[in-house]
Write a protein that holds these residues in place. Structure first.
Motif, PDB file in Angstrom:
ATOM      1  N   THR A 166       0.861  -1.184   0.000  1.00 20.70           N
ATOM      2  CA  THR A 166       0.000   0.000   0.000  1.00 20.70           C
ATOM      3  C   THR A 166       0.899   1.237   0.000  1.00 20.70           C
ATOM      4  O   THR A 166       1.985   1.212   0.588  1.00 20.70           O
ATOM      5  CB  THR A 166      -0.953   0.050   1.213  1.00 20.70           C
ATOM      6  OG1 THR A 166      -0.200   0.421   2.377  1.00 20.70           O
ATOM      7  CG2 THR A 166      -1.656  -1.286   1.461  1.00 20.70           C
ATOM      8  N   GLY A 167       0.460   2.281  -0.678  1.00 25.37           N
ATOM      9  CA  GLY A 167       1.318   3.463  -0.798  1.00 25.37           C
ATOM     10  C   GLY A 167       2.496   3.202  -1.725  1.00 25.37           C
ATOM     11  O   GLY A 167       3.570   3.795  -1.572  1.00 25.37           O
TER      12      GLY A 167
ATOM     13  N   GLY B 103       4.478   6.046  -3.391  1.00 25.61           N
ATOM     14  CA  GLY B 103       5.131   7.024  -2.516  1.00 25.61           C
ATOM     15  C   GLY B 103       6.644   6.858  -2.524  1.00 25.61           C
ATOM     16  O   GLY B 103       7.197   6.022  -3.239  1.00 25.61           O
TER      17      GLY B 103
ATOM     18  N   GLY C 233       7.466   3.576  -0.600  1.00 23.17           N
ATOM     19  CA  GLY C 233       6.739   2.506  -1.287  1.00 23.17           C
ATOM     20  C   GLY C 233       7.334   2.151  -2.639  1.00 23.17           C
ATOM     21  O   GLY C 233       7.431   0.976  -3.005  1.00 23.17           O
ATOM     22  N   SER C 234       7.735   3.172  -3.391  1.00 35.63           N
ATOM     23  CA  SER C 234       8.254   2.883  -4.732  1.00 35.63           C
ATOM     24  C   SER C 234       9.626   2.204  -4.654  1.00 35.63           C
ATOM     25  O   SER C 234       9.916   1.290  -5.430  1.00 35.63           O
ATOM     26  CB  SER C 234       8.311   4.164  -5.569  1.00 35.63           C
ATOM     27  OG  SER C 234       9.190   5.105  -5.009  1.00 35.63           O
TER      28      SER C 234
ATOM     29  N   ASP D 100      -2.313   2.598  -4.585  1.00 31.67           N
ATOM     30  CA  ASP D 100      -2.057   3.988  -4.202  1.00 31.67           C
ATOM     31  C   ASP D 100      -3.231   4.839  -4.657  1.00 31.67           C
ATOM     32  O   ASP D 100      -3.831   4.571  -5.698  1.00 31.67           O
ATOM     33  CB  ASP D 100      -0.767   4.497  -4.860  1.00 31.67           C
ATOM     34  CG  ASP D 100      -0.095   5.581  -4.031  1.00 31.67           C
ATOM     35  OD1 ASP D 100       1.001   5.326  -3.499  1.00 31.67           O
ATOM     36  OD2 ASP D 100      -0.679   6.686  -3.901  1.00 31.67           O
TER      37      ASP D 100
ATOM     38  N   GLY E  48       1.427  10.276  -3.478  1.00 33.73           N
ATOM     39  CA  GLY E  48       2.311   9.466  -4.317  1.00 33.73           C
ATOM     40  C   GLY E  48       2.248   9.919  -5.768  1.00 33.73           C
ATOM     41  O   GLY E  48       1.338  10.667  -6.153  1.00 33.73           O
TER      42      GLY E  48
ATOM     43  N   GLU F 125      -5.229   1.935  -8.635  1.00 33.94           N
ATOM     44  CA  GLU F 125      -5.523   3.219  -7.992  1.00 33.94           C
ATOM     45  C   GLU F 125      -6.724   3.032  -7.090  1.00 33.94           C
ATOM     46  O   GLU F 125      -7.840   2.775  -7.568  1.00 33.94           O
ATOM     47  CB  GLU F 125      -5.796   4.296  -9.055  1.00 33.94           C
ATOM     48  CG  GLU F 125      -6.104   5.637  -8.421  1.00 33.94           C
ATOM     49  CD  GLU F 125      -6.139   6.788  -9.406  1.00 33.94           C
ATOM     50  OE1 GLU F 125      -5.816   6.568 -10.599  1.00 33.94           O
ATOM     51  OE2 GLU F 125      -6.491   7.898  -8.982  1.00 33.94           O
TER      52      GLU F 125
ATOM     53  N   ALA G 173       0.930   3.132   2.980  1.00 34.39           N
ATOM     54  CA  ALA G 173       0.010   4.228   2.667  1.00 34.39           C
ATOM     55  C   ALA G 173      -0.275   4.998   3.945  1.00 34.39           C
ATOM     56  O   ALA G 173      -0.561   4.401   4.981  1.00 34.39           O
ATOM     57  CB  ALA G 173      -1.298   3.668   2.102  1.00 34.39           C
TER      58      ALA G 173
END
Ligand code: UD1
Length: 310
Positions: free
Chosen positions: A7-8, A11, A14-15, A32, A37, A55, A80
């Motif tokens: 999740t996220g 961001g 996250g990425s 995300d 993000g 999304e 997230a």
């Protein structure tokens, strides 16, 4: 190699976590809502057949349950969040929704559908103004912002699921920095702000005398800690600092930038920010014991890489 839900995913942390999971051969479902993000953070990941991006808002009831049911992940890495301390003060209800309600939904989906592990983005903010340094995990938890409070409450929510077959790892990140960190607000991480200013050829502003220190940790190390916690066999539930155990001052940081940008004017010094803490430093021993995680990238090396990043 397993299925991991992030999740996220678009961001900052996250990425990078997604990139490392894909490099290690895992199948990744990224979720995300693109509130903070950016799709561009996943440019490399989106070229992989092992990556899918949805999304969606994980704080919306039913969203995670459906994604977990379809993807059957062995782990959820829950990154997230509402990430701005400032915003959590301005909009406590939004902080509650994005930082607490979403966590409850992660816990419920994991428990109901037999997800083996949850890795959670907690924060050194749960300690508040710690008096004894380096900060150990048993230190008093006295968060001074709704953000820190929400992270602490979330840890409790998640750790409750451990009795029901889920392994939970709460990562108390210290000052994370690196490529893709958003310098948008004056309260963004100081290194992201300095990076932008030097790129623009403008002098940075230092609040106070620049002798304040933080436990800055490279996002590459943080992403690696996430991957270990989500995928390595034999991990037990718990919470641990994700930090280097080394103090770096703002003056040290500026010295690296100044060496790369000799033409940029020296920093401007101004009053300390109200409420600013002088020193923050984590004790990294528990992450080493429980995860076998030790930060590897020296701050100067990671800073050099950030500066060289296009
Ligand atoms: C803050 C947040 C923390 C968050 C972190 C993001 C609070 C209480 N804590 O902590 O939850 O994880 O940011 O990295 O809000 N500074 C300058 N010039 C600038 C910007 C900052 O001198 O242009 C100084 C600050 O005054 C501070 C230091 O740099 O002394 C570090 O600032 P920052 O990156 O915001 O981190 P924290 O204060 O540790």
């Amino acid at each position: 190699m397993g299925n991991i839900l992030v999740t996220g995913a678009a961001g900052f942390i996250g990425s990078h976590t997604t990139d490392q999971l894909l490099a290690a051969g895992h199948e990744v479902l990224g979720v995300d809502n693109f509130r903070t993000g950016h799709r561009r953070n996943l440019n490399a990941a989106l070229r992989s057949a092992a990556f899918r991006l949805v999304e969606a808002d994980v704080a919306e009831p039913g969203v995670l349950a459906a994604l977990v049911a379809g993807f059957r992940p062995e782990a959820i890495i829950h990154l997230a969040a509402l990430v701005s301390v400032q915003e959590s003060i301005q909009d406590p209800a939004l902080n509650q929704r994005l930082n607490v309600r979403a966590t409850e939904l992660v816990a419920a989906a994991a428990e109901a559908q037999g997800v083996a592990r949850i890795v959670f983005a907690s924060s050194a903010a749960i300690y508040g103004d710690a008096t004894a340094l380096p900060i150990e995990e048993e230190a008093p938890k006295q968060p001074i912002s709704p953000y820190g409070e929400a992270k602490l409450v979330s840890e409790g929510i998640l750790l409750k699921t451990t009795g029901r077959g889920v392994t939970v790892r709460c990562h108390r990140y210290f000052n994370v920095f690196g490529p893709r960190q958003d310098p948008a607000s004056p309260y963004s991480g100081v290194i992201s702000i300095f990076d932008r200013r030097y790129r623009e050829g403008k002098a940075v502003t230092i609040y106070g005398d620049g002798q304040q220190t933080r436990d800055f940790i490279s996002v590459h190390d943080v992403a690696r800690a996430n991957v270990i916690a989500a995928t390595q066999p034999g991990i037990v539930s718990g919470a641990a600092n994700i930090c280097t155990g080394r103090a770096t001052s703002l003056r040290d940081i500026v010295a690296v930038f100044a060496a790369h940008y000799p033409a940029v004017s020296p920093p401007l010094y101004t009053e300390s920010r109200p409420g600013d803490i002088i020193h923050s430093l984590g004790k990294p021993a528990r992450a080493r014991e429980q995860l076998g995680f030790v930060a590897q990238v020296p701050v100067a090396v990671a800073l050099g890489e950030l500066i060289e990043t296009q």
